[in-house]
Design an enzyme around this catalytic site. Sequence first.
Site, PDB file in Angstrom:
ATOM      1  N   ASP A   1       5.653   3.136 -15.668  1.00  0.00           N
ATOM      2  CA  ASP A   1       5.776   1.759 -15.218  1.00  0.00           C
ATOM      3  C   ASP A   1       4.540   0.938 -15.534  1.00  0.00           C
ATOM      4  O   ASP A   1       3.434   1.453 -15.575  1.00  0.00           O
ATOM      5  CB  ASP A   1       5.971   1.704 -13.700  1.00  0.00           C
ATOM      6  CG  ASP A   1       7.403   1.975 -13.298  1.00  0.00           C
ATOM      7  OD1 ASP A   1       8.285   1.858 -14.154  1.00  0.00           O
ATOM      8  OD2 ASP A   1       7.609   2.305 -12.123  1.00  0.00           O
TER       9      ASP A   1
ATOM     10  N   GLU B   1       7.764 -20.443  12.601  1.00  0.00           N
ATOM     11  CA  GLU B   1       6.359 -20.676  12.236  1.00  0.00           C
ATOM     12  C   GLU B   1       5.531 -19.405  12.363  1.00  0.00           C
ATOM     13  O   GLU B   1       4.395 -19.344  11.875  1.00  0.00           O
ATOM     14  CB  GLU B   1       5.753 -21.780  13.116  1.00  0.00           C
ATOM     15  CG  GLU B   1       6.407 -23.141  12.947  1.00  0.00           C
ATOM     16  CD  GLU B   1       6.425 -23.612  11.498  1.00  0.00           C
ATOM     17  OE1 GLU B   1       5.358 -23.611  10.868  1.00  0.00           O
ATOM     18  OE2 GLU B   1       7.518 -23.952  11.001  1.00  0.00           O
TER      19      GLU B   1
ATOM     20  N   ARG C   1      11.956   3.230  -5.085  1.00  0.00           N
ATOM     21  CA  ARG C   1      12.117   3.694  -6.476  1.00  0.00           C
ATOM     22  C   ARG C   1      11.107   4.758  -6.860  1.00  0.00           C
ATOM     23  O   ARG C   1      11.275   5.429  -7.878  1.00  0.00           O
ATOM     24  CB  ARG C   1      12.116   2.519  -7.457  1.00  0.00           C
ATOM     25  CG  ARG C   1      10.866   1.705  -7.468  1.00  0.00           C
ATOM     26  CD  ARG C   1      11.040   0.450  -8.320  1.00  0.00           C
ATOM     27  NE  ARG C   1      11.216   0.747  -9.728  1.00  0.00           N
ATOM     28  CZ  ARG C   1      10.250   1.217 -10.530  1.00  0.00           C
ATOM     29  NH1 ARG C   1       9.050   1.455 -10.054  1.00  0.00           N
ATOM     30  NH2 ARG C   1      10.483   1.463 -11.793  1.00  0.00           N
TER      31      ARG C   1
ATOM     32  N   PRO D   1       1.912 -13.951   4.904  1.00  0.00           N
ATOM     33  CA  PRO D   1       0.923 -14.416   3.923  1.00  0.00           C
ATOM     34  C   PRO D   1      -0.504 -14.081   4.337  1.00  0.00           C
ATOM     35  O   PRO D   1      -1.416 -14.150   3.513  1.00  0.00           O
ATOM     36  CB  PRO D   1       1.131 -15.939   3.885  1.00  0.00           C
ATOM     37  CG  PRO D   1       2.469 -16.174   4.490  1.00  0.00           C
ATOM     38  CD  PRO D   1       2.683 -15.070   5.478  1.00  0.00           C
TER      39      PRO D   1
HETATM   40  C1  4GN Z   1       5.653 -12.907   3.963  1.00  0.00           C
HETATM   41  C2  4GN Z   1       6.337 -13.599   4.952  1.00  0.00           C
HETATM   42  C3  4GN Z   1       5.333 -14.941   2.823  1.00  0.00           C
HETATM   43  C4  4GN Z   1       5.152 -13.586   2.889  1.00  0.00           C
HETATM   44  C5  4GN Z   1       6.467 -14.968   4.822  1.00  0.00           C
HETATM   45  C6  4GN Z   1       4.390 -12.888   1.807  1.00  0.00           C
HETATM   46  C7  4GN Z   1       7.462 -15.330   7.024  1.00  0.00           C
HETATM   47  N1  4GN Z   1       5.982 -15.611   3.753  1.00  0.00           N
HETATM   48  N2  4GN Z   1       3.687 -13.631   0.967  1.00  0.00           N
HETATM   49  N3  4GN Z   1       7.097 -15.751   5.726  1.00  0.00           N
HETATM   50  O1  4GN Z   1       4.430 -11.673   1.757  1.00  0.00           O
HETATM   51  C8  4GN Z   1       5.766 -17.025   9.546  1.00  0.00           C
HETATM   52  C9  4GN Z   1       6.463 -15.906  10.219  1.00  0.00           C
HETATM   53  C10 4GN Z   1       5.774 -16.758   8.089  1.00  0.00           C
HETATM   54  C11 4GN Z   1       6.621 -14.810   9.257  1.00  0.00           C
HETATM   55  C12 4GN Z   1       6.273 -15.352   7.916  1.00  0.00           C
END
Ligand code: 4GN
Length: 255
Positions: A170, A117, A155, A90
């Site tokens: 697209d 985490e 793709r 994130p």
């Molecule tokens: C990517 C990984 C959301 C996304 C994730 C995203 C795993 N969450 N929005 N979670 O692209 C802590 C370790 C959270 C990896 C991560």
Amino acid sequence: MLRRIDVITLFPEWLEGFKALGLTGRALAEGRVALKCWNPRDFAPGVHRSVDDRPYGGGPGMVMRPEPLALCLDAVLAEDEPAAVACLSPQGRVVDQAAVGELAQRPRLILVCGRYEGIDERVMETRIDEEWSIGDYVLSGGEPAAAVLMDAVIRLQPGVLGHQDSAAEDSFVDARLDCPHYTRPESWRGQTVPDVLLSGDHARIQRWRTAQAVLRTARRRPDLLADRPLSATERAAVAEFGLAGGAIDDESGLK
Ligand code: 4GN
């Protein structure tokens, strides 16, 4: 053109469906892109093969230990040509269709899927070159995000889509949402297919689709219209097929 993707994951089974099914499954089976999964657990020292540990400073959850991941990445990077190591999180740059288009042109992608985490920050600092996010929400692991990114880039590879120019049509390629689609039967539970689609007049059908895409974008994603104002072709299509179907607000650029 993308030749190869390496995915680092504690749950390689998570990607089985992605590897076997649908468009991505076929593209991989045809050898258009090679996909190799790596499990940091296979590189974890000690009989317990432990890949996580408690966070320094306390708090809930576990953290991915640095050594299994670093050893795993050493092995990944020892194979084939050099490439940037990307992590899905994130905290990353948010992926849009333009970013997908750029990633799809690289020869090799290395995608690290985090769990728990997060990953020990010392690995992030020394081994991770870039971070990508598929949107502003949190997942329990990077695997779904990696699958989303891989689907979007695979793709776009030559020969993967049936129609050679379907990718150019697209959504988002041109900052527009897609038009509606219909198939048989012509009348279904009292709902009919728009007459124009049955007319056989392909130029008119194209103009109708353009108008529908613009009107939909104006209603649902006026931010996209602001990014790219209406072209002359789009203005003409909207003029021909009207603003039927719903109110367009003044911010949409259509009035
Ligand atoms: C990517 C990984 C959301 C996304 C994730 C995203 C795993 N969450 N929005 N979670 O692209 C802590 C370790 C959270 C990896 C991560």
